[in-house]
Design an enzyme around this catalytic site. Structure first.
Site, PDB file in Angstrom:
ATOM      1  N   LYS A 155     -55.278  51.111 -19.957  1.00  0.00           N
ATOM      2  CA  LYS A 155     -55.777  52.151 -20.849  1.00  0.00           C
ATOM      3  C   LYS A 155     -56.856  51.626 -21.796  1.00  0.00           C
ATOM      4  O   LYS A 155     -57.707  52.383 -22.256  1.00  0.00           O
ATOM      5  CB  LYS A 155     -54.625  52.758 -21.656  1.00  0.00           C
ATOM      6  CG  LYS A 155     -53.670  53.596 -20.825  1.00  0.00           C
ATOM      7  CD  LYS A 155     -52.646  54.303 -21.710  1.00  0.00           C
ATOM      8  CE  LYS A 155     -51.754  55.207 -20.876  1.00  0.00           C
ATOM      9  NZ  LYS A 155     -50.764  55.931 -21.703  1.00  0.00           N
ATOM     10  N   GLU A 156     -56.774  50.333 -22.097  1.00  0.00           N
ATOM     11  CA  GLU A 156     -57.774  49.689 -22.950  1.00  0.00           C
ATOM     12  C   GLU A 156     -58.549  48.709 -22.070  1.00  0.00           C
ATOM     13  O   GLU A 156     -58.017  47.655 -21.706  1.00  0.00           O
ATOM     14  CB  GLU A 156     -57.103  48.965 -24.117  1.00  0.00           C
ATOM     15  CG  GLU A 156     -56.338  49.908 -25.023  1.00  0.00           C
ATOM     16  CD  GLU A 156     -55.445  49.185 -26.016  1.00  0.00           C
ATOM     17  OE1 GLU A 156     -55.323  49.673 -27.150  1.00  0.00           O
ATOM     18  OE2 GLU A 156     -54.866  48.140 -25.648  1.00  0.00           O
ATOM     19  N   ASP A 166     -49.352  43.048 -26.140  1.00  0.00           N
ATOM     20  CA  ASP A 166     -48.011  43.638 -26.143  1.00  0.00           C
ATOM     21  C   ASP A 166     -47.549  44.040 -24.753  1.00  0.00           C
ATOM     22  O   ASP A 166     -46.376  44.377 -24.572  1.00  0.00           O
ATOM     23  CB  ASP A 166     -47.969  44.845 -27.087  1.00  0.00           C
ATOM     24  CG  ASP A 166     -47.219  44.534 -28.371  1.00  0.00           C
ATOM     25  OD1 ASP A 166     -46.970  43.348 -28.636  1.00  0.00           O
ATOM     26  OD2 ASP A 166     -46.883  45.470 -29.112  1.00  0.00           O
ATOM     27  N   LYS A 171     -43.912  48.644 -32.625  1.00  0.00           N
ATOM     28  CA  LYS A 171     -45.294  48.919 -32.172  1.00  0.00           C
ATOM     29  C   LYS A 171     -46.306  47.916 -32.734  1.00  0.00           C
ATOM     30  O   LYS A 171     -46.050  46.725 -32.760  1.00  0.00           O
ATOM     31  CB  LYS A 171     -45.656  50.359 -32.519  1.00  0.00           C
ATOM     32  CG  LYS A 171     -44.674  51.400 -31.970  1.00  0.00           C
ATOM     33  CD  LYS A 171     -45.081  52.788 -32.343  1.00  0.00           C
ATOM     34  CE  LYS A 171     -44.128  53.825 -31.770  1.00  0.00           C
ATOM     35  NZ  LYS A 171     -42.762  53.727 -32.370  1.00  0.00           N
ATOM     36  N   LYS A 172     -47.459  48.416 -33.184  1.00  0.00           N
ATOM     37  CA  LYS A 172     -48.534  47.535 -33.621  1.00  0.00           C
ATOM     38  C   LYS A 172     -48.150  46.751 -34.873  1.00  0.00           C
ATOM     39  O   LYS A 172     -48.527  45.576 -35.020  1.00  0.00           O
ATOM     40  CB  LYS A 172     -49.811  48.342 -33.890  1.00  0.00           C
ATOM     41  CG  LYS A 172     -50.995  47.497 -34.316  1.00  0.00           C
ATOM     42  CD  LYS A 172     -52.231  48.340 -34.564  1.00  0.00           C
ATOM     43  CE  LYS A 172     -53.393  47.486 -35.052  1.00  0.00           C
ATOM     44  NZ  LYS A 172     -54.622  48.304 -35.298  1.00  0.00           N
ATOM     45  N   ASP A 227     -59.256  45.822 -33.575  1.00  0.00           N
ATOM     46  CA  ASP A 227     -58.731  46.387 -32.339  1.00  0.00           C
ATOM     47  C   ASP A 227     -59.455  45.754 -31.155  1.00  0.00           C
ATOM     48  O   ASP A 227     -60.569  45.228 -31.295  1.00  0.00           O
ATOM     49  CB  ASP A 227     -58.918  47.903 -32.322  1.00  0.00           C
ATOM     50  CG  ASP A 227     -57.962  48.604 -33.269  1.00  0.00           C
ATOM     51  OD1 ASP A 227     -56.965  47.976 -33.682  1.00  0.00           O
ATOM     52  OD2 ASP A 227     -58.214  49.782 -33.617  1.00  0.00           O
ATOM     53  N   ASP A 249     -61.013  46.996 -28.810  1.00  0.00           N
ATOM     54  CA  ASP A 249     -62.265  47.628 -28.403  1.00  0.00           C
ATOM     55  C   ASP A 249     -63.348  47.501 -29.475  1.00  0.00           C
ATOM     56  O   ASP A 249     -64.400  48.116 -29.360  1.00  0.00           O
ATOM     57  CB  ASP A 249     -62.029  49.110 -28.093  1.00  0.00           C
ATOM     58  CG  ASP A 249     -61.522  49.881 -29.296  1.00  0.00           C
ATOM     59  OD1 ASP A 249     -60.780  49.291 -30.098  1.00  0.00           O
ATOM     60  OD2 ASP A 249     -61.870  51.067 -29.438  1.00  0.00           O
ATOM     61  N   ASP A 299     -51.024  50.999 -41.319  1.00  0.00           N
ATOM     62  CA  ASP A 299     -52.161  50.487 -42.075  1.00  0.00           C
ATOM     63  C   ASP A 299     -52.199  51.065 -43.489  1.00  0.00           C
ATOM     64  O   ASP A 299     -52.297  50.334 -44.483  1.00  0.00           O
ATOM     65  CB  ASP A 299     -53.467  50.778 -41.332  1.00  0.00           C
ATOM     66  CG  ASP A 299     -53.531  52.203 -40.800  1.00  0.00           C
ATOM     67  OD1 ASP A 299     -52.626  53.002 -41.111  1.00  0.00           O
ATOM     68  OD2 ASP A 299     -54.484  52.524 -40.074  1.00  0.00           O
TER      69      ASP A 299
END
Length: 938
Positions: free
Chosen positions: A195-196, A225, A400-401, A425, A427, A624
């Site tokens: 996906k990334e 991850d 998660k993150k 990130d 990207d 965040d």
């Protein structure tokens, strides 16, 4: 040459006296000039040897808070001989021009007064024919006024801060190529290589390795991850290609330093040696990069083919392992998942791809038959690069993150332990090689030891030229965040943020002054202030100090986990000076790597303070915002750093469905914070009053959807039902309304001017706000209410950055790929309701039911205003890129005409109307009522 940072003069020529604060580097002398350094010591020597003209690597425009100047010459206009180097600031603060700011502040209060009078008029003029409409509309107007005030008050004191990289370089860089700049750990997170795009992640890593920052002080960590071998081998390939790419960037001053973005440039400016040398080198590196991309794109097949070869003798039913190139089994997720080797169930992995470089420069080899690239005058050292995949086991909440970031924090402390951390990130690549130095400027200035983090704006590439879904979001970044920099500082928005490591460990700031620069006396009435001796030594609370070796910790040792090796790193990163000249790197030997794996264990955080009082905060999908909030309520400050060329550039989900899911995740996280113990209403008094207002706004804005749905449907339905919100407006109603709308427009113009954005960006932002409010915001409210009532966690899918269209034929093909989602239902209903309502009003005028058509013009105008704001949404469903979306207008016109014709020709629809009046069926009563109705929707 750009104005010198040390010239000691304001724009009007007024001389600024030297600073006597006693700090080596300070930011208290005068307003900011626009200047920076463009290269490292190696580039400086090459630039001096070349005949290329000194200048800028990028054009300076209206956004240019940092210009890029190649020259070291600070004589003449570039320096003030009366100010010593150690007294010159590494950043300056610029005030917004008074001609913009003073009217802006006045108009805020004018509009507030006018809106108050307008609401008073509305309350005193009830509509007895439709009391439920009147009550609901009053509630909506109260909410819109309140939310506008929450958004507007924190913008009373916008400022610009300008990093001065020339002073930074001269103050901290030495002639022998070494530097006194602090160490910097860069975290890159990824969760799914499909996906990334894995090539995008590799480009981000390469841009980090090539950034202009002391090599021995720069360490890059990639958190995977997914735990997949594909990601690791892609990073291994990136490390190999970096041996060519990084020296090439240093030799020729390449910008940007992400290879994919650089090779897509139409022109290729060079700096350094002769143009012929540059062209030959570039041709060779381009060939190497094409081969690198081919290897990256073929990795998935290669891994599967290699594993099939090793598993050829595996019996049916036995696990089929995934094999590394060295003949060992991969410890993470296998291509064919098996027990202990699947997503959410695999061992922790820490692999060092590039170890700590030496502290002395290493020049590359000269050109030869085997090596056509001449790097004989270039430092070829590479920063440290580490692959990390934390352990995951069933039954553990991996958070998660936020959990990945906390695992990276511990692992990096054991391996490099830099006092500052930058998170990106996968990207986002470094577009401006000076970005790291620019951020560090705000950590090294006067009183900067109270700065917890520096937030960079998010910039994106690949967005369609019309920015149909407001992906750039410049109103938020350059408006809201820049304005908050004049208070306690911008909020943390997830990527492109530079942290002081100790703030993640729960330390308090050394000094607190929360009064703020805007009306400080008023702010001081509500805020606590604490002043300690200036310096970098962190203060502690005596009540929580443990005895013994770790007695300086702000909370008990057990809160940090069972790793003594990790806890031992905390004083080295925070006491007494995080960027002392005596700082020494920790080499990643086997023992350190083993300990890094240990602190990434799935059960490590059990019964610790991680996720609550230490590290990134758990319990919300917007970890965040709440993490930055927890720092602010301790009294820490933050800074906003906007430079040009842009510091970091990422990839935005330009498809409508993915964009709505992204906004849904953000808005849901904001509401989760509001319904948690981190609600800003109850934050400590160390929080600046206007900073608190900003946090209340950021955690309540999704509630707007409840009232906006009412506002975008009921006025249109009123044409059908005959029940209106405003029955008989007076002259004062129009006066108040004109002032409210007029001041709003003028405020928008002034905000556009001081924020440096365009009117088109402001307008596009308003359009997408309507779409998001009617879809994602409403869904977020429903989801969070469901979570609060039924105590059920909310799950989200990862936003896909992989394009679905044909990028070779059309780079924006994905923009109009329709992926159906339930979030689209509400906007479609609103569009239909407004078209039908306008058509009915038009039909009633034509049919003679309403003879005074001007009295309904305001309502019809409002309907078209709603449709106009939802036009990008409709275009995304029906339009085509690069062509006039005639189909959208045709469908709207078709629906409008058909509705009007049906209303006129079907007697049941208007049985009590004009035709019935002529036949005596309630004609006089209904006709008189409609003639007396005044309808206008503000």
């Amino acid at each position: 040459m750009a104005p010198g940072v040390g010239d000691g003069r304001r724009n009007n020529g007024e001389v600024v006296p030297g600073c006597v604060c006693g700090f080596q580097v300070c930011a208290c002398a005068g307003a900011a000039a626009v200047a920076s350094a463009a290269s490292s010591a190696d580039m400086d020597k090459l630039a001096m040897a070349a005949t290329a003209t000194e200048g800028q690597i990028g054009a300076v425009n209206d956004e240019s808070w940092v210009a890029v100047d190649l020259s070291d010459d600070l004589s003449g206009d570039g320096a003030d001989a009366g100010v010593a180097l150690e007294d010159r600031p590494v950043f300056r603060t610029e005030k917004i021009k008074g001609i913009l700011l003073h009217p802006y502040r006045v108009l805020i209060f004018v509009r507030l007064i006018a809106f108050t009078l307008f609401v008073i008029w509305r309350i005193s003029h009830k509509n007895p024919d439709a009391m439920w409409l009147w009550v609901t509309s009053i509630a909506g107007e109260f909410w819109f006024g309140f939310s506008w005030l929450l958004d507007q008050l924190p913008k009373l004191n916008p400022i610009n801060r300008v990093p001065d990289l020339v002073v930074l370089r001269q103050r901290f860089d030495r002639a022998d190529g070494t530097s006194l700049l602090p160490g910097l750990d860069i975290f890159v997170t990824t969760a799914d290589p499909f996906k990334e795009p894995i090539l995008s992640t590799a480009n981000s890593i390469l841009s980090i390795l090539a950034a202009d920052y002391p090599v021995e002080k720069n360490t890059c960590y990639l958190s995977d991850d997914s735990g997949m071998l594909l990601t690791y081998e892609a990073m291994a390939e990136a490390a190999k290609f970096a041996t060519v790419w990084v020296p090439f960037c240093r030799k020729h001053g390449i910008e940007p330093r992400g290879p994919e973005s650089y090779f897509e440039l139409k022109s290729h400016p060079y700096m350094g040696r002769a143009q012929e040398d540059f062209v030959n080198d570039r041709r060779r590196v381009r060939k190497e990069y094409d081969e690198f991309k081919a290897r990256i794109n073929g990795l998935e097949h290669e891994i599967k083919q290699r594993s099939d070869g090793y598993n050829a003798n595996t019996k049916d039913g036995e696990p089929r392992a995934t094999w590394m190139s060295d003949g060992t089994q991969w410890q993470g997720t296998w291509v064919e998942p098996s027990e202990n080797h699947r997503k959410g169930d695999h061992a922790g992995i820490v692999l060092v791809l590039l170890n700590h470089p030496s502290h002395t420069r290493q020049l590359g080899p000269p050109a030869s038959a085997d090596n056509p690239l001449d790097f004989s005058l270039v430092d070829v050292r590479l920063p440290m690069l580490v692959y990390v995949s934390r352990e995951k086991r069933p039954g553990h909440n991996h958070q998660k993150k936020a959990g990945a970031m906390n695992a990276l924090t511990r692992a990096s402390a054991v391996l490099s332990n830099s006092p500052f951390i930058l998170n990106l990130d996968c990207d986002h690549y470094i577009n401006n090689s000076q970005a790291l130095r620019a951020g560090i400027c705000f950590m090294l200035g006067r009183d900067s030891d109270t700065v917890a983090f520096v937030q960079f704006p998010q910039r994106f590439e690949g967005v369609d030229p019309t920015d149909l879904y407001a992906n750039h979001n410049r109103i938020f970044f350059d408006g809201t965040l820049r304005a908050l920099d004049g208070m306690q500082g911008p909020i943390y928005v997830g990527t492109g943020c530079l942290f002081r490591r100790i703030t993640l460990y729960g330390f308090d700031p050394p000094r607190i002054n929360v009064g703020g620069t805007c009306f400080p006396a008023l702010g001081g009435l509500f805020a606590k202030q604490r002043y300690d001796k200036p310096g970098l030594e962190m203060t502690v609370k005596a009540a929580t100090v443990a005895k013994g070796k770790h007695g300086f910790l702000p909370m008990p040792k057990k809160s940090y986990g069972k790793s003594d090796a990790f806890v031992d790193t905390i004083p080295k990163a925070s006491h007494p000076s995080p960027y002392s000249a005596a700082e020494s790197a920790v080499h990643a030997d086997e023992a350190a790597i083993e300990e890094a794996v240990n602190v990434c264990a799935a059960a490590y955080e059990k019964k610790t303070g991680w996720g609550s009082s230490i590290g990134w905060v758990y319990g919300t999908v917007t970890e965040d915002v709440v993490t930055g909030y927890r720092m602010h309520i301790k009294g820490w400050r933050s800074r906003y750093c906007s430079i040009y060329p842009h510091a970091f550039i990422g990839t935005a989900p330009i498809n409508l469905t993915e964009r709505l899911y992204q906004v849904l995740r953000w808005s849901t996280g904001s509401l989760e914070i509001f319904f948690s113990k981190n609600n800003p209403l109850f934050g400590s008094t160390f929080l600046n009053p206007l900073q608190r207002v900003a946090y209340i706004n950021i955690t309540t804005y999704p509630f707007t959807a409840i009232f906006l749905i009412f506002y975008t449907t009921v006025p249109a339905l009123s044409f059908v039902t005959g029940h209106f919100i405003v029955q008989r407006p007076t002259t004062m109603f129009y006066v108040y309304l004109a002032i409210v709308l007029g001041t709003l427009l003028i405020l928008a113009v002034l905000e556009v001017k001081w924020a440096g954005v365009t009117v088109f960006e402001w307008f596009r932002n308003g359009q997408f706000w309507m779409t998001a409010s009617c879809s994602a915001y409403l869904a977020a409210v429903l989801q969070v209410l469901f979570k609060v009532v039924f105590r059920r966690d909310i799950s989200f899918k990862l936003t896909s950055k992989q394009p679905a269209g044909d990028e070779k034929k059309d780079p924006y093909a994905d923009l109009y790929v329709v992926r159906w989602t339930w979030l689209m239902v509400t906007p479609i209903i609103i569009i239909i309701v407004n078209i039908v309502g306008s058509a009915v009003a038009f039909a009633k005028v034509l049919d003679g039911e309403w003879t005074h058509w001007l009295k309904v013009a305001g309502g019809v105008f409002f309907n078209f205003w709603v449709l106009f704001h939802l036009y990008p949404f409709a275009k995304g469903l029906l339009g085509k890129h690069g062509k006039t979306p005639v189909v959208v207008l045709v469908w709207w016109a078709f629906t409008f005409v058909i509705t009007a014709v049906l209303y006129i020709n079907i007697p049941h629809f208007h049985a009590g109307g004009h035709h019935a009046a002529k036949h005596g069926a309630h004609g006089p009563h209904h006709g008189t009522k409609h003639d007396d109705i005044y309808y206008f929707w503000p």
